[in-house]
Design a protein around this motif. Structure first.
Motif, mmCIF file in Angstrom:
data_model
loop_
_atom_site.group_PDB
_atom_site.id
_atom_site.type_symbol
_atom_site.label_atom_id
_atom_site.label_comp_id
_atom_site.label_asym_id
_atom_site.label_seq_id
_atom_site.Cartn_x
_atom_site.Cartn_y
_atom_site.Cartn_z
ATOM 1 N N LEU A 28 0.822 -1.208 0.000
ATOM 2 C CA LEU A 28 0.000 0.000 0.000
ATOM 3 C C LEU A 28 0.854 1.256 0.000
ATOM 4 O O LEU A 28 0.496 2.264 -0.626
ATOM 5 C CB LEU A 28 -0.933 0.002 1.207
ATOM 6 C CG LEU A 28 -2.085 -0.997 1.183
ATOM 7 C CD1 LEU A 28 -3.016 -0.763 2.353
ATOM 8 C CD2 LEU A 28 -2.853 -0.899 -0.124
ATOM 9 N N LEU A 143 -4.396 -5.039 0.893
ATOM 10 C CA LEU A 143 -5.665 -4.337 0.748
ATOM 11 C C LEU A 143 -6.715 -4.904 1.696
ATOM 12 O O LEU A 143 -7.458 -4.155 2.340
ATOM 13 C CB LEU A 143 -6.149 -4.453 -0.705
ATOM 14 C CG LEU A 143 -5.307 -3.714 -1.757
ATOM 15 C CD1 LEU A 143 -5.735 -4.127 -3.163
ATOM 16 C CD2 LEU A 143 -5.419 -2.211 -1.591
ATOM 17 N N ARG A 244 2.084 7.345 3.983
ATOM 18 C CA ARG A 244 0.914 7.268 3.108
ATOM 19 C C ARG A 244 -0.020 8.438 3.338
ATOM 20 O O ARG A 244 -0.569 9.026 2.388
ATOM 21 C CB ARG A 244 0.180 5.934 3.319
ATOM 22 C CG ARG A 244 0.926 4.718 2.819
ATOM 23 C CD ARG A 244 -0.008 3.524 2.708
ATOM 24 N NE ARG A 244 -0.561 3.141 3.984
ATOM 25 C CZ ARG A 244 -0.005 2.249 4.817
ATOM 26 N NH1 ARG A 244 1.143 1.675 4.490
ATOM 27 N NH2 ARG A 244 -0.588 1.927 5.951
#
Length: 261
Positions: A28, A143, A244
């Motif tokens: 991710l 995910l 992120r």
């Protein structure tokens, strides 16, 4: 089934096994980084885009995926560069044509062509850096472990998982048609006529395979619950979570600044 195995559970077309730093980063984090770099690339001048492409190639070589990078870049960029050179450098008259004997070339057209090529190269190399260091099964687990809907997670990861089976199937169809006498080594006219004989079986088998996969997923109650539990989720370090978040905030901010200016 998809998402239940690891990097060694099946072959993929682009993934290159390794133990580099990029291989160990959470998928991710790399996916968000890819989105940020894609957004940033459109804001950079050609020199900046070329620097991004060169940096991605260097990281890819260090990760052990140099051969994949070289092959994909040549197959993608060479035809594109030739086509853009002909269109923007030769065919379009920009008023600054310079005669080089057999052809006249526009310096302004070449500059425009270079901008397009380096932008495509930057996007392509960054994407290759992601897919060559991220196994689709691990991406799917990442995910799922972060509460992404199973349908969305499958939609993101399944194209990478299906590349290798489709590539193998296409080669099998080509060999079978050649064994039946189909001319695939003659002139381009013969190859163009033979293309439907290769495409139609591939599309037919793909649609059949799609129906089978849908039936299997329904039989396993794939979307019976909004989220799936992952027993061996990829390692996600605290600094990656913050990275992120910062990148996701940076993307709209960067776009807003460019539009404002």
């Amino acid at each position: 089934m998809i998402g239940q195995g690891g990097p060694n559970s099946g072959r993929t077309l682009l993934f290159v096994p390794g133990r580099s730093v990029l291989h160990r980063i959470n998928p991710l984090t790399k996916l968000v980084g890819l989105l940020w770099l894609a957004a940033t690339t459109f804001m950079l001048p050609p020199a900046g885009m070329a620097a991004v492409a060169l940096a991605a190639i260097i990281f890819g070589v260090l990760a052990g995926a140099g051969a994949t990078f070289v092959k994909r870049l040549i197959l993608t960029l060479l035809p594109l560069t030739i086509a853009l050179f002909v269109v923007h450098g030769v065919l379009i008259d920009r008023g600054d044509m310079v005669d080089h004997g057999l052809i006249s070339v526009s310096p302004e057209g070449l500059k425009y062509m270079f901008g397009i090529v380096v932008r495509v190269a930057a996007l392509l190399t960054v994407s290759l850096l992601f897919v060559t260091t991220t196994h689709p099964a691990i991406l799917l687990k990442a995910l799922d472990s972060h509460g992404i809907s199973p349908g969305i997670a499958y939609l993101i990861a399944s194209p990478l998982l299906l590349l290798e089976p489709f590539s193998v199937r296409a080669r099998a169809i080509r060999d079978a048609q050649q064994a039946r006498g189909l001319d695939l080594n003659g002139r381009w006219v013969a190859r163009a006529k033979a293309f439907p004989a290769l495409l139609i079986p591939l599309v037919t088998l793909a649609l059949s395979d799609l129906d089978q996969r849908a039936s299997v997923l329904d039989g396993r109650a794939f979307r019976a619950r909004p989220f799936r539990t992952v027993l061996d989720a990829p390692l996600d370090r605290p600094w990656e979570t913050w990275a992120r978040r910062l990148l996701l905030v940076a993307i709209p901010v960067q776009i807003g600044v460019v539009l404002w200016l």
